[in-house]
Design an enzyme around this catalytic site. Structure first.
Site, PDB file in Angstrom:
ATOM      1  N   ARG A   1      37.334 139.041  33.899  1.00 17.68           N
ATOM      2  CA  ARG A   1      36.043 138.845  33.263  1.00 17.68           C
ATOM      3  C   ARG A   1      35.175 138.011  34.185  1.00 17.68           C
ATOM      4  NH1 ARG A   1      35.307 136.191  27.375  1.00 17.68           N
ATOM      5  NH2 ARG A   1      36.262 134.451  28.457  1.00 17.68           N
TER       6      ARG A   1
ATOM      7  N   THR B   1      28.651 136.771  33.941  1.00 19.47           N
ATOM      8  CA  THR B   1      28.122 137.810  33.039  1.00 19.47           C
ATOM      9  C   THR B   1      29.057 138.068  31.862  1.00 19.47           C
ATOM     10  OG1 THR B   1      29.277 139.565  34.208  1.00 19.47           O
ATOM     11  CG2 THR B   1      27.085 138.978  35.028  1.00 19.47           C
TER      12      THR B   1
ATOM     13  N   ASP C   1      42.842 129.487  27.747  1.00 22.46           N
ATOM     14  CA  ASP C   1      42.912 130.621  28.672  1.00 22.46           C
ATOM     15  C   ASP C   1      44.352 131.138  28.716  1.00 22.46           C
ATOM     16  OD1 ASP C   1      43.312 132.120  31.169  1.00 22.46           O
ATOM     17  OD2 ASP C   1      41.232 131.570  31.568  1.00 22.46           O
TER      18      ASP C   1
ATOM     19  N   ASP D   1      46.042 131.529  32.274  1.00 20.83           N
ATOM     20  CA  ASP D   1      46.384 130.234  32.879  1.00 20.83           C
ATOM     21  C   ASP D   1      47.585 129.604  32.182  1.00 20.83           C
ATOM     22  OD1 ASP D   1      44.469 130.311  34.833  1.00 20.83           O
ATOM     23  OD2 ASP D   1      42.984 129.191  33.669  1.00 20.83           O
TER      24      ASP D   1
HETATM   25  C1  PRP Z   1      41.330 137.245  29.398  1.00 20.81           C
HETATM   26  C2  PRP Z   1      42.192 137.960  28.391  1.00 20.81           C
HETATM   27  C3  PRP Z   1      41.486 139.256  28.208  1.00 20.81           C
HETATM   28  C4  PRP Z   1      40.037 138.856  28.339  1.00 20.81           C
HETATM   29  C5  PRP Z   1      39.436 138.770  26.978  1.00 20.81           C
HETATM   30  O1  PRP Z   1      41.588 137.714  30.655  1.00 20.81           O
HETATM   31  O2  PRP Z   1      43.534 138.088  28.792  1.00 20.81           O
HETATM   32  O3  PRP Z   1      41.824 140.236  29.162  1.00 20.81           O
HETATM   33  O4  PRP Z   1      40.018 137.553  28.945  1.00 20.81           O
HETATM   34  O5  PRP Z   1      38.081 138.513  27.066  1.00 20.81           O
HETATM   35  P1  PRP Z   1      37.000 139.582  26.630  1.00 20.81           P
HETATM   36  O6  PRP Z   1      37.454 140.164  25.326  1.00 20.81           O
HETATM   37  O7  PRP Z   1      35.748 138.762  26.489  1.00 20.81           O
HETATM   38  O8  PRP Z   1      36.887 140.615  27.702  1.00 20.81           O
HETATM   39  P2  PRP Z   1      40.828 137.126  31.942  1.00 20.81           P
HETATM   40  O9  PRP Z   1      39.593 137.920  32.184  1.00 20.81           O
HETATM   41  O10 PRP Z   1      40.662 135.653  31.789  1.00 20.81           O
HETATM   42  O11 PRP Z   1      41.804 137.488  33.100  1.00 20.81           O
HETATM   43  P3  PRP Z   1      43.333 137.018  33.361  1.00 20.81           P
HETATM   44  O12 PRP Z   1      44.192 137.707  32.347  1.00 20.81           O
HETATM   45  O13 PRP Z   1      43.595 137.521  34.742  1.00 20.81           O
HETATM   46  O14 PRP Z   1      43.406 135.528  33.261  1.00 20.81           O
HETATM   47  N1  URA Z   2      40.251 134.882  27.468  1.00 22.00           N
HETATM   48  C1  URA Z   2      41.176 133.930  27.181  1.00 22.00           C
HETATM   49  O1  URA Z   2      42.208 133.826  27.857  1.00 22.00           O
HETATM   50  N2  URA Z   2      40.941 133.122  26.144  1.00 22.00           N
HETATM   51  C2  URA Z   2      39.837 133.196  25.393  1.00 22.00           C
HETATM   52  O2  URA Z   2      39.680 132.405  24.439  1.00 22.00           O
HETATM   53  C3  URA Z   2      38.877 134.171  25.710  1.00 22.00           C
HETATM   54  C4  URA Z   2      39.124 135.014  26.751  1.00 22.00           C
END
Ligand code: PRP
Ligand code: URA
Length: 209
Positions: free
Chosen positions: A104, A108, A200, A203
């Site tokens: 994400r 944006t 997160d 993380d």
């Molecule tokens: C997190 C989560 C989803 C997304 C959700 O991933 O695991 O994939 O955010 O957010 P959204 O519904 O607003 O799209 P992230 O983009 O942080 O990536 P990661 O799993 O690599 O940490």
């Molecule tokens: N992605 C995450 O990992 N946590 C949130 O709360 C939203 C998006």
């Protein structure tokens, strides 16, 4: 309109409460996500087709039921979705695994695809997309759009925690995709994080912060 199923099972809720706790460390977080995924997939697959087969027990033959119809493919949205794969495979060991890489954009909040590899026969399969968090719904919606572009049409989405905004986005973009969650939280904050959520997920799963 797609179905939204919230699993209020006490075991799932108990484990989720521990995961939400900011003092829960990486090891326990990872184990709990796997355990909850295992419990969730049990219900997510409740409507899978079965067929009657004849089995010879040591005593006599009897009619039993075995899985029939579409086989499963589990598709984690990278990275955090990876934490749900083993739980699914513990219950459905023959499932194939595809991967979709999305992150994400922090400015944006829009999803950016960086990887997509699905099983060769995925159009014949029941696709279970997994990701712990459904926040804005941007990542899940984009992932499912990419999966549909590759010819798949039987798709379900499994998340741990969803925000109402993400559910609404999914239902608008993909009314054919049922959504299975352990909790429907209150809302998003200004940074697109789920309130109260668990922070997160990526993380916390991989210890990257
Ligand atoms: C997190 C989560 C989803 C997304 C959700 O991933 O695991 O994939 O955010 O957010 P959204 O519904 O607003 O799209 P992230 O983009 O942080 O990536 P990661 O799993 O690599 O940490
Ligand atoms: N992605 C995450 O990992 N946590 C949130 O709360 C939203 C998006």
């Amino acid at each position: 309109m797609s179905k939204v199923v919230v699993f209020d099972h006490p075991l799932i809720q108990h484990k989720l409460a521990i995961m939400r706790d900011k003092n829960t460390g990486v090891k326990e977080f990872r184990e709990l996500l796997e355990e909850i995924s295992m419990l969730m997939i049990y219900e997510v697959t409740r409507d899978l087709e079965t067929e009657v087969v004849e089995v010879e027990t040591p005593i006599q033959t009897c009619k039993c039921r075995k899985l029939a119809g579409r086989k499963l493919a589990v598709v984690p949205i990278l990275r955090a979705g990876l934490g749900m794969v083993d739980g699914v495979l513990n219950m459905v060991p023959a499932a194939k695994v595809g991967h979709i890489g999305l992150y994400r954009d922090p400015e944006t909040l829009e999803p950016v695809e960086y990887y997509c590899k699905l099983p060769a026969d995925s159009t014949e399969r029941e696709i279970v997309v997994v990701d712990p968090m459904l926040a804005t719904g941007g990542s899940a919606s984009a992932a499912i759009k990419f999966i549909k572009q590759r010819g798949c049409s039987h798709i379900r989405l499994v998340n741990l925690i969803a925000a109402p905004e993400g559910v609404a986005r999914m239902q608008a973009d993909h009314p054919d995709v049922d959504i299975f969650i352990a909790a429907l939280d209150e809302k998003l904050n200004d940074h697109g994080y789920i309130i109260p959520g668990l922070g997160d997920a990526g993380d916390r799963l991989f210890g990257t912060k």
